[in-house]
Write a protein that holds these residues in place. Structure first.
Motif, short mmCIF file in Angstrom:
data_model
loop_
_atom_site.label_atom_id
_atom_site.label_comp_id
_atom_site.label_asym_id
_atom_site.label_seq_id
_atom_site.Cartn_x
_atom_site.Cartn_y
_atom_site.Cartn_z
N VAL A 85 0.85 -1.20 0.00
CA VAL A 85 0.00 0.00 0.00
C VAL A 85 0.88 1.25 0.00
N ARG A 86 1.95 1.22 0.84
CA ARG A 86 2.76 2.43 0.99
C ARG A 86 3.63 2.73 -0.23
N TYR A 87 4.01 1.67 -0.96
CA TYR A 87 4.90 1.91 -2.12
C TYR A 87 4.17 1.77 -3.46
N THR A 88 2.85 1.97 -3.43
CA THR A 88 2.08 1.98 -4.68
C THR A 88 1.33 3.30 -4.77
N ARG A 139 11.15 8.34 0.83
CA ARG A 139 9.85 7.71 0.53
C ARG A 139 9.41 6.82 1.70
N SER A 140 10.40 6.11 2.29
CA SER A 140 10.09 5.24 3.42
C SER A 140 9.58 6.06 4.60
N ARG A 141 10.30 7.18 4.92
CA ARG A 141 9.89 8.00 6.07
C ARG A 141 8.54 8.64 5.83
N GLY A 170 10.61 -3.41 8.63
CA GLY A 170 9.50 -4.30 8.26
C GLY A 170 9.95 -5.61 7.64
N LEU A 171 10.80 -5.55 6.61
CA LEU A 171 11.17 -6.79 5.92
C LEU A 171 12.12 -7.65 6.76
N SER A 172 12.84 -7.00 7.68
CA SER A 172 13.66 -7.79 8.63
C SER A 172 12.74 -8.65 9.50
P1 ADP Z 1 10.19 0.39 5.46
O1 ADP Z 1 9.69 0.55 6.83
O2 ADP Z 1 11.17 1.45 5.03
O3 ADP Z 1 9.12 0.15 4.47
P2 ADP Z 1 10.90 -2.38 5.00
O4 ADP Z 1 11.96 -3.20 5.66
O5 ADP Z 1 9.52 -2.82 5.11
O6 ADP Z 1 11.12 -0.92 5.54
O7 ADP Z 1 11.28 -2.27 3.47
C1 ADP Z 1 12.60 -1.94 3.09
C2 ADP Z 1 12.59 -1.16 1.81
O8 ADP Z 1 12.16 -1.99 0.74
C3 ADP Z 1 11.63 0.01 1.80
O9 ADP Z 1 12.22 1.15 2.36
C4 ADP Z 1 11.32 0.16 0.34
O10 ADP Z 1 12.31 0.96 -0.25
C5 ADP Z 1 11.45 -1.24 -0.22
N1 ADP Z 1 10.13 -1.89 -0.41
C6 ADP Z 1 9.52 -2.78 0.43
N2 ADP Z 1 8.35 -3.20 -0.08
C7 ADP Z 1 8.22 -2.58 -1.29
C8 ADP Z 1 7.22 -2.61 -2.30
N3 ADP Z 1 6.11 -3.37 -2.21
N4 ADP Z 1 7.41 -1.84 -3.40
C9 ADP Z 1 8.52 -1.08 -3.53
N5 ADP Z 1 9.50 -1.01 -2.60
C10 ADP Z 1 9.35 -1.74 -1.49
#
Ligand code: ADP
Length: 428
Positions: free
Chosen positions: A318-321, A369-371, A379-381
Protein backbone atom coordinates in the motif's frame (compact mmCIF):
# COMPACT_ATOMS: atom_id res chain seq x y z
CA UNK A 1 63.50 -39.63 -13.54
CA UNK A 2 64.41 -35.99 -14.00
CA UNK A 3 66.58 -34.63 -11.18
CA UNK A 4 64.96 -31.89 -9.07
CA UNK A 5 67.02 -28.69 -9.07
CA UNK A 6 67.04 -26.07 -6.24
CA UNK A 7 65.16 -23.88 -8.74
CA UNK A 8 62.43 -26.49 -8.81
CA UNK A 9 62.19 -26.48 -5.03
CA UNK A 10 61.97 -22.70 -5.00
CA UNK A 11 59.20 -22.73 -7.61
CA UNK A 12 57.35 -25.40 -5.63
CA UNK A 13 57.65 -23.41 -2.39
CA UNK A 14 56.55 -20.24 -4.19
CA UNK A 15 53.56 -22.05 -5.71
CA UNK A 16 52.59 -23.43 -2.32
CA UNK A 17 52.92 -20.01 -0.66
CA UNK A 18 50.92 -18.33 -3.45
CA UNK A 19 48.17 -20.97 -3.15
CA UNK A 20 47.92 -20.52 0.64
CA UNK A 21 47.99 -16.72 0.34
CA UNK A 22 45.48 -16.59 -2.52
CA UNK A 23 42.89 -18.82 -0.83
CA UNK A 24 43.38 -17.04 2.52
CA UNK A 25 42.94 -13.62 0.86
CA UNK A 26 39.89 -14.79 -1.09
CA UNK A 27 38.37 -16.21 2.08
CA UNK A 28 39.34 -12.98 3.86
CA UNK A 29 37.02 -11.13 1.48
CA UNK A 30 34.13 -12.92 3.15
CA UNK A 31 35.76 -12.65 6.61
CA UNK A 32 36.73 -16.30 6.65
CA UNK A 33 40.51 -15.89 6.36
CA UNK A 34 41.31 -18.49 9.04
CA UNK A 35 38.89 -21.04 7.60
CA UNK A 36 40.32 -20.29 4.14
CA UNK A 37 43.85 -20.91 5.35
CA UNK A 38 42.73 -24.12 7.05
CA UNK A 39 41.10 -25.34 3.87
CA UNK A 40 44.03 -24.37 1.62
CA UNK A 41 46.56 -25.98 3.96
CA UNK A 42 44.47 -29.12 4.35
CA UNK A 43 44.01 -29.47 0.58
CA UNK A 44 47.74 -28.93 0.02
CA UNK A 45 48.40 -31.54 2.68
CA UNK A 46 46.15 -34.02 0.94
CA UNK A 47 47.82 -33.27 -2.37
CA UNK A 48 51.27 -33.79 -0.89
CA UNK A 49 50.14 -36.94 0.79
CA UNK A 50 48.86 -38.17 -2.51
CA UNK A 51 52.12 -37.22 -4.28
CA UNK A 52 54.07 -39.15 -1.68
CA UNK A 53 51.73 -42.05 -1.98
CA UNK A 54 52.28 -42.03 -5.73
CA UNK A 55 55.95 -42.33 -5.03
CA UNK A 56 55.12 -45.33 -2.84
CA UNK A 57 56.59 -43.55 0.13
CA UNK A 58 53.52 -44.07 2.30
CA UNK A 59 52.30 -47.53 3.11
CA UNK A 60 48.63 -46.47 3.09
CA UNK A 61 46.73 -43.60 1.56
CA UNK A 62 45.77 -40.81 3.92
CA UNK A 63 48.01 -39.53 6.64
CA UNK A 64 50.48 -42.02 8.06
CA UNK A 65 53.73 -40.14 8.03
CA UNK A 66 56.01 -43.01 9.00
CA UNK A 67 59.62 -42.95 7.74
CA UNK A 68 59.31 -44.27 4.22
CA UNK A 69 61.73 -46.69 2.68
CA UNK A 70 63.38 -45.15 -0.34
CA UNK A 71 61.73 -46.81 -3.29
CA UNK A 72 64.02 -47.90 -6.01
CA UNK A 73 63.67 -45.88 -9.15
CA UNK A 74 62.80 -42.61 -7.33
CA UNK A 75 65.03 -39.69 -6.68
CA UNK A 76 65.85 -39.76 -2.93
CA UNK A 77 66.35 -35.99 -2.82
CA UNK A 78 62.90 -35.40 -4.25
CA UNK A 79 61.45 -37.87 -1.78
CA UNK A 80 63.18 -36.08 1.14
CA UNK A 81 62.01 -32.70 -0.11
CA UNK A 82 58.42 -33.92 -0.45
CA UNK A 83 58.57 -35.48 2.99
CA UNK A 84 59.87 -32.19 4.47
CA UNK A 85 57.13 -30.18 2.74
CA UNK A 86 54.56 -32.73 3.90
CA UNK A 87 55.76 -32.39 7.52
CA UNK A 88 55.75 -28.59 7.31
CA UNK A 89 52.18 -28.58 6.04
CA UNK A 90 51.07 -31.17 8.56
CA UNK A 91 52.56 -29.02 11.32
CA UNK A 92 50.76 -25.94 9.94
CA UNK A 93 47.40 -27.72 9.95
CA UNK A 94 48.15 -29.19 13.37
CA UNK A 95 48.81 -25.68 14.74
CA UNK A 96 45.46 -24.34 13.51
CA UNK A 97 42.96 -23.33 16.20
CA UNK A 98 40.16 -24.79 14.00
CA UNK A 99 39.37 -28.50 14.06
CA UNK A 100 40.21 -30.18 10.75
CA UNK A 101 39.04 -33.78 10.26
CA UNK A 102 39.55 -35.77 7.05
CA UNK A 103 36.70 -38.24 6.54
CA UNK A 104 36.37 -41.14 4.13
CA UNK A 105 33.15 -42.02 2.30
CA UNK A 106 31.85 -43.90 5.37
CA UNK A 107 32.43 -40.90 7.65
CA UNK A 108 35.47 -42.54 9.27
CA UNK A 109 38.04 -40.08 10.60
CA UNK A 110 41.22 -40.74 8.58
CA UNK A 111 43.13 -37.94 10.24
CA UNK A 112 42.45 -34.99 12.53
CA UNK A 113 44.49 -32.20 14.05
CA UNK A 114 44.96 -31.59 17.82
CA UNK A 115 42.28 -28.82 17.89
CA UNK A 116 39.73 -31.56 17.12
CA UNK A 117 40.27 -32.78 20.69
CA UNK A 118 39.33 -29.44 22.29
CA UNK A 119 36.46 -28.66 19.88
CA UNK A 120 34.99 -32.07 19.05
CA UNK A 121 36.42 -34.26 21.80
CA UNK A 122 38.34 -36.53 19.39
CA UNK A 123 41.29 -38.35 21.00
CA UNK A 124 44.33 -39.66 19.20
CA UNK A 125 45.11 -42.39 18.42
CA UNK A 126 42.03 -44.05 19.92
CA UNK A 127 39.55 -42.33 17.65
CA UNK A 128 41.49 -42.46 14.43
CA UNK A 129 39.35 -44.35 11.92
CA UNK A 130 36.27 -44.13 14.18
CA UNK A 131 32.88 -43.53 12.56
CA UNK A 132 32.27 -39.87 13.40
CA UNK A 133 28.48 -40.22 13.12
CA UNK A 134 28.57 -42.96 15.75
CA UNK A 135 31.08 -41.07 17.89
CA UNK A 136 28.88 -37.94 17.93
CA UNK A 137 25.53 -39.75 18.02
CA UNK A 138 22.94 -38.02 20.19
CA UNK A 139 24.45 -34.56 19.66
CA UNK A 140 23.21 -31.89 17.24
CA UNK A 141 26.45 -32.23 15.29
CA UNK A 142 25.98 -36.02 15.07
CA UNK A 143 22.42 -35.48 13.74
CA UNK A 144 23.74 -33.02 11.20
CA UNK A 145 26.40 -35.49 9.96
CA UNK A 146 23.87 -38.33 9.85
CA UNK A 147 21.52 -36.13 7.77
CA UNK A 148 24.25 -35.59 5.16
CA UNK A 149 25.57 -32.21 6.36
CA UNK A 150 24.64 -30.53 3.08
CA UNK A 151 24.43 -27.04 4.61
CA UNK A 152 26.97 -25.45 6.97
CA UNK A 153 25.94 -25.45 10.61
CA UNK A 154 26.14 -22.18 12.56
CA UNK A 155 26.30 -21.58 16.26
CA UNK A 156 26.04 -25.13 17.61
CA UNK A 157 27.07 -26.26 21.10
CA UNK A 158 30.28 -28.33 21.12
CA UNK A 159 29.55 -32.05 21.73
CA UNK A 160 31.08 -32.17 25.21
CA UNK A 161 30.87 -28.50 26.25
CA UNK A 162 27.58 -26.64 25.67
CA UNK A 163 29.22 -23.29 26.58
CA UNK A 164 31.48 -23.53 23.57
CA UNK A 165 29.78 -22.56 20.30
CA UNK A 166 30.93 -24.00 17.00
CA UNK A 167 30.37 -23.28 13.34
CA UNK A 168 30.86 -26.31 11.08
CA UNK A 169 31.11 -27.10 7.40
CA UNK A 170 31.78 -30.25 5.40
CA UNK A 171 33.75 -29.84 2.18
CA UNK A 172 34.01 -32.58 -0.47
CA UNK A 173 37.61 -33.53 -1.28
CA UNK A 174 38.15 -35.61 -4.41
CA UNK A 175 35.65 -38.30 -5.27
CA UNK A 176 34.96 -39.78 -1.84
CA UNK A 177 36.73 -37.94 0.97
CA UNK A 178 35.39 -34.97 2.89
CA UNK A 179 36.93 -32.41 5.15
CA UNK A 180 35.11 -31.40 8.31
CA UNK A 181 36.03 -27.92 9.54
CA UNK A 182 34.86 -26.79 12.97
CA UNK A 183 35.52 -23.29 14.22
CA UNK A 184 35.15 -21.94 17.74
CA UNK A 185 32.79 -18.93 17.50
CA UNK A 186 32.06 -18.65 21.24
CA UNK A 187 33.36 -15.06 21.43
CA UNK A 188 31.36 -14.01 18.39
CA UNK A 189 28.24 -15.73 19.74
CA UNK A 190 28.71 -13.92 23.09
CA UNK A 191 29.09 -10.56 21.34
CA UNK A 192 26.01 -11.28 19.25
CA UNK A 193 24.07 -12.11 22.42
CA UNK A 194 25.30 -8.85 24.02
CA UNK A 195 24.14 -6.91 20.96
CA UNK A 196 20.71 -8.56 21.12
CA UNK A 197 20.39 -7.88 24.85
CA UNK A 198 21.53 -4.28 24.43
CA UNK A 199 19.01 -3.52 21.65
CA UNK A 200 16.22 -5.24 23.57
CA UNK A 201 17.05 -3.36 26.82
CA UNK A 202 17.38 0.05 25.16
CA UNK A 203 14.11 -0.44 23.28
CA UNK A 204 12.40 -1.58 26.43
CA UNK A 205 13.71 1.39 28.44
CA UNK A 206 12.65 3.86 25.74
CA UNK A 207 9.14 2.51 25.47
CA UNK A 208 7.70 4.05 28.67
CA UNK A 209 9.11 7.60 28.30
CA UNK A 210 8.00 7.66 24.67
CA UNK A 211 4.50 6.58 25.61
CA UNK A 212 4.35 9.38 28.21
CA UNK A 213 5.59 12.05 25.75
CA UNK A 214 3.21 10.80 23.10
CA UNK A 215 0.33 10.87 25.61
CA UNK A 216 1.00 14.52 26.58
CA UNK A 217 1.33 15.57 22.95
CA UNK A 218 -2.04 14.01 22.22
CA UNK A 219 -3.54 16.02 25.09
CA UNK A 220 -2.36 19.34 23.65
CA UNK A 221 -4.93 20.77 21.29
CA UNK A 222 -3.38 22.79 18.42
CA UNK A 223 -6.42 25.08 18.52
CA UNK A 224 -5.42 26.21 22.04
CA UNK A 225 -1.94 27.22 20.83
CA UNK A 226 -2.39 28.10 17.13
CA UNK A 227 1.11 29.60 16.91
CA UNK A 228 2.54 26.15 17.75
CA UNK A 229 0.15 24.10 15.61
CA UNK A 230 2.81 23.22 13.01
CA UNK A 231 5.42 22.35 15.64
CA UNK A 232 2.91 20.25 17.52
CA UNK A 233 2.04 18.32 14.38
CA UNK A 234 5.73 17.57 13.75
CA UNK A 235 6.30 16.53 17.36
CA UNK A 236 3.35 14.14 17.23
CA UNK A 237 4.50 12.61 13.94
CA UNK A 238 8.08 12.16 15.21
CA UNK A 239 7.07 10.68 18.56
CA UNK A 240 4.78 8.26 16.71
CA UNK A 241 7.66 7.29 14.45
CA UNK A 242 9.98 6.71 17.42
CA UNK A 243 7.35 4.62 19.16
CA UNK A 244 6.96 2.53 15.98
CA UNK A 245 10.75 2.00 15.72
CA UNK A 246 10.86 0.87 19.36
CA UNK A 247 7.94 -1.51 18.80
CA UNK A 248 9.59 -2.96 15.67
CA UNK A 249 12.93 -3.40 17.49
CA UNK A 250 11.17 -5.20 20.33
CA UNK A 251 9.35 -7.45 17.85
CA UNK A 252 12.66 -8.25 16.15
CA UNK A 253 14.44 -9.09 19.39
CA UNK A 254 11.52 -11.29 20.46
CA UNK A 255 11.72 -13.14 17.14
CA UNK A 256 15.51 -13.48 17.44
CA UNK A 257 15.40 -14.98 20.91
CA UNK A 258 12.44 -17.27 20.26
CA UNK A 259 13.74 -20.74 19.41
CA UNK A 260 10.89 -21.82 17.12
CA UNK A 261 7.34 -21.04 16.07
CA UNK A 262 4.55 -22.29 18.29
CA UNK A 263 2.71 -25.18 16.69
CA UNK A 264 -0.92 -24.27 16.36
CA UNK A 265 -3.26 -24.57 13.39
CA UNK A 266 -3.73 -21.09 11.95
CA UNK A 267 -6.96 -20.62 10.00
CA UNK A 268 -6.03 -18.76 6.84
CA UNK A 269 -9.48 -17.50 5.79
CA UNK A 270 -9.94 -15.11 8.76
CA UNK A 271 -6.27 -14.08 8.64
CA UNK A 272 -6.56 -13.21 4.93
CA UNK A 273 -9.80 -11.29 5.55
CA UNK A 274 -8.09 -9.30 8.32
CA UNK A 275 -5.16 -8.50 6.03
CA UNK A 276 -7.51 -7.22 3.37
CA UNK A 277 -9.35 -5.02 5.88
CA UNK A 278 -6.05 -3.63 7.12
CA UNK A 279 -4.94 -2.87 3.57
CA UNK A 280 -8.21 -1.05 2.87
CA UNK A 281 -7.92 0.98 6.06
CA UNK A 282 -4.36 2.01 5.19
CA UNK A 283 -5.17 2.73 1.55
CA UNK A 284 -8.23 4.89 2.34
CA UNK A 285 -9.69 4.10 -1.06
CA UNK A 286 -6.56 5.08 -3.03
CA UNK A 287 -5.99 1.53 -4.39
CA UNK A 288 -7.95 -1.38 -5.80
CA UNK A 289 -7.42 -4.26 -3.39
CA UNK A 290 -8.34 -7.85 -4.26
CA UNK A 291 -8.06 -11.12 -2.37
CA UNK A 292 -7.52 -14.40 -4.24
CA UNK A 293 -7.88 -17.48 -2.05
CA UNK A 294 -6.97 -20.44 -4.26
CA UNK A 295 -6.66 -23.12 -1.59
CA UNK A 296 -8.60 -23.97 1.57
CA UNK A 297 -5.32 -25.06 3.21
CA UNK A 298 -4.38 -23.64 6.59
CA UNK A 299 -0.94 -23.35 8.19
CA UNK A 300 0.80 -24.67 11.27
CA UNK A 301 2.60 -21.96 13.13
CA UNK A 302 2.19 -18.87 15.25
CA UNK A 303 -0.81 -16.70 14.36
CA UNK A 304 0.87 -13.62 15.83
CA UNK A 305 4.09 -14.04 13.84
CA UNK A 306 2.34 -15.04 10.62
CA UNK A 307 0.09 -12.01 10.90
CA UNK A 308 3.09 -9.81 11.58
CA UNK A 309 4.95 -11.11 8.48
CA UNK A 310 1.97 -10.94 6.12
CA UNK A 311 0.71 -7.55 7.30
CA UNK A 312 4.16 -6.02 6.80
CA UNK A 313 4.11 -7.20 3.17
CA UNK A 314 0.59 -5.85 2.68
CA UNK A 315 1.34 -2.48 4.27
CA UNK A 316 4.51 -2.12 2.14
CA UNK A 317 2.45 -2.74 -1.00
CA UNK A 318 0.00 0.00 0.00
CA UNK A 319 2.76 2.43 0.99
CA UNK A 320 4.90 1.91 -2.12
CA UNK A 321 2.08 1.98 -4.68
CA UNK A 322 0.88 5.37 -5.90
CA UNK A 323 -2.82 6.22 -5.84
CA UNK A 324 -4.82 4.45 -8.50
CA UNK A 325 -2.64 1.32 -8.41
CA UNK A 326 -3.83 -2.14 -7.56
CA UNK A 327 -2.82 -4.66 -4.91
CA UNK A 328 -3.55 -8.40 -5.03
CA UNK A 329 -3.30 -10.61 -1.97
CA UNK A 330 -3.03 -14.28 -3.01
CA UNK A 331 -2.94 -17.56 -1.07
CA UNK A 332 -2.26 -20.76 -3.00
CA UNK A 333 -0.85 -24.25 -2.71
CA UNK A 334 1.87 -25.04 -5.25
CA UNK A 335 2.27 -28.33 -7.12
CA UNK A 336 4.92 -29.61 -4.73
CA UNK A 337 2.53 -29.11 -1.81
CA UNK A 338 4.19 -25.95 -0.47
CA UNK A 339 2.17 -22.83 0.33
CA UNK A 340 2.62 -19.42 -1.27
CA UNK A 341 1.32 -16.17 0.20
CA UNK A 342 1.88 -13.38 -2.31
CA UNK A 343 1.32 -9.66 -2.33
CA UNK A 344 1.41 -8.29 -5.88
CA UNK A 345 1.42 -4.53 -6.42
CA UNK A 346 1.64 -2.17 -9.38
CA UNK A 347 3.81 0.26 -7.42
CA UNK A 348 7.18 1.98 -7.77
CA UNK A 349 9.11 -1.30 -8.01
CA UNK A 350 12.68 -1.86 -6.83
CA UNK A 351 15.90 -1.75 -8.90
CA UNK A 352 17.46 -5.23 -9.05
CA UNK A 353 20.67 -4.36 -7.16
CA UNK A 354 18.71 -3.46 -4.00
CA UNK A 355 16.70 -6.67 -3.81
CA UNK A 356 19.23 -8.92 -2.04
CA UNK A 357 19.66 -6.33 0.75
CA UNK A 358 16.02 -5.41 1.45
CA UNK A 359 15.70 -7.66 4.51
CA UNK A 360 18.67 -6.02 6.28
CA UNK A 361 17.74 -3.83 9.22
CA UNK A 362 17.15 -0.20 8.25
CA UNK A 363 17.90 -0.86 4.59
CA UNK A 364 15.75 1.34 2.39
CA UNK A 365 15.70 1.94 -1.35
CA UNK A 366 14.60 5.52 -0.82
CA UNK A 367 14.86 6.87 2.74
CA UNK A 368 12.60 9.84 2.10
CA UNK A 369 9.85 7.71 0.53
CA UNK A 370 10.09 5.24 3.42
CA UNK A 371 9.89 8.00 6.07
CA UNK A 372 7.13 9.90 4.33
CA UNK A 373 5.04 6.74 4.28
CA UNK A 374 5.70 6.02 7.97
CA UNK A 375 8.31 3.29 7.44
CA UNK A 376 10.93 2.29 10.00
CA UNK A 377 13.18 0.25 7.69
CA UNK A 378 12.59 -2.81 9.89
CA UNK A 379 9.50 -4.30 8.26
CA UNK A 380 11.17 -6.79 5.92
CA UNK A 381 13.66 -7.79 8.63
CA UNK A 382 10.68 -8.75 10.78
CA UNK A 383 9.16 -10.62 7.82
CA UNK A 384 12.37 -12.59 7.25
CA UNK A 385 12.71 -13.59 10.91
CA UNK A 386 9.05 -14.50 11.34
CA UNK A 387 9.18 -16.62 8.18
CA UNK A 388 12.41 -18.38 9.03
CA UNK A 389 10.83 -19.50 12.29
CA UNK A 390 8.33 -21.32 10.09
CA UNK A 391 11.09 -22.71 7.84
CA UNK A 392 9.62 -20.39 5.22
CA UNK A 393 11.45 -17.93 3.01
CA UNK A 394 10.73 -14.77 1.09
CA UNK A 395 11.00 -14.42 -2.67
CA UNK A 396 11.05 -10.93 -4.19
CA UNK A 397 10.44 -10.10 -7.82
CA UNK A 398 10.24 -6.51 -8.94
CA UNK A 399 10.41 -4.29 -11.98
CA UNK A 400 11.03 -0.55 -11.46
CA UNK A 401 8.02 1.41 -12.58
CA UNK A 402 5.93 -1.77 -13.00
CA UNK A 403 5.47 -3.17 -9.51
CA UNK A 404 6.63 -5.87 -7.12
CA UNK A 405 5.65 -9.35 -6.02
CA UNK A 406 6.63 -10.45 -2.51
CA UNK A 407 5.98 -14.15 -1.90
CA UNK A 408 6.29 -16.01 1.39
CA UNK A 409 6.94 -19.69 0.62
CA UNK A 410 5.92 -22.21 3.30
CA UNK A 411 7.14 -25.82 3.29
CA UNK A 412 4.55 -28.52 2.51
CA UNK A 413 5.00 -29.92 6.04
CA UNK A 414 3.39 -26.75 7.44
CA UNK A 415 0.33 -26.93 5.19
CA UNK A 416 -2.82 -28.25 6.77
CA UNK A 417 -5.73 -29.30 4.58
CA UNK A 418 -9.22 -29.01 6.08
CA UNK A 419 -10.27 -32.27 7.70
CA UNK A 420 -6.69 -33.22 8.49
CA UNK A 421 -6.37 -30.82 11.41
CA UNK A 422 -7.21 -33.29 14.14
CA UNK A 423 -4.65 -35.92 13.36
CA UNK A 424 -1.96 -34.12 11.41
CA UNK A 425 1.34 -33.63 13.13
CA UNK A 426 3.40 -30.69 12.02
CA UNK A 427 7.01 -31.28 11.13
CA UNK A 428 9.23 -28.33 11.88
P1 ADP B 1 10.19 0.39 5.46
O1 ADP B 1 9.69 0.55 6.83
O2 ADP B 1 11.17 1.45 5.03
O3 ADP B 1 9.12 0.15 4.47
P2 ADP B 1 10.90 -2.38 5.00
O4 ADP B 1 11.96 -3.20 5.66
O5 ADP B 1 9.52 -2.82 5.11
O6 ADP B 1 11.12 -0.92 5.54
O7 ADP B 1 11.28 -2.27 3.47
C1 ADP B 1 12.60 -1.94 3.09
C2 ADP B 1 12.59 -1.16 1.81
O8 ADP B 1 12.16 -1.99 0.74
C3 ADP B 1 11.63 0.01 1.80
O9 ADP B 1 12.22 1.15 2.36
C4 ADP B 1 11.32 0.16 0.34
O10 ADP B 1 12.31 0.96 -0.25
C5 ADP B 1 11.45 -1.24 -0.22
N1 ADP B 1 10.13 -1.89 -0.41
C6 ADP B 1 9.52 -2.78 0.43
N2 ADP B 1 8.35 -3.20 -0.08
C7 ADP B 1 8.22 -2.58 -1.29
C8 ADP B 1 7.22 -2.61 -2.30
N3 ADP B 1 6.11 -3.37 -2.21
N4 ADP B 1 7.41 -1.84 -3.40
C9 ADP B 1 8.52 -1.08 -3.53
N5 ADP B 1 9.50 -1.01 -2.60
C10 ADP B 1 9.35 -1.74 -1.49
Amino acid sequence: MREASPRHSLIRALLLGTWLLAVTLLAGLVQQALAGFALAAALALIWMSWSMHRLRCLPTPGFAPSAPPTPSGHDPRRVRRLAAQFRALRNAVAALPDAVVLLDEHCHALWFNPASDALLGLRRPRELRCDLRERLRGTLIGDWLAAGASEPLHDMPAPHDAQRRLSLSLIPVGATQRLLLARDISTLARLEQMRRDFVANVSHELRTPLTVIHGYLELLDPEDVPQLAGVLGDMRAQSKRMAQIVEDLLTLSRLETQSGASEEPVAMAPLLATLRREAEALSQGRHRITLEVETPANLFGSLKDLHSACSNLVSNAVRYTPSGGSIRIRWQQLEDGSGAFSVIDTGYGIPAHHISRLTERFYRVSSSRSRDSGGTGLGLSIVKHALSMHQARIEIRSEPGQGSTFTALFPAARMLLPGASDNATPRG
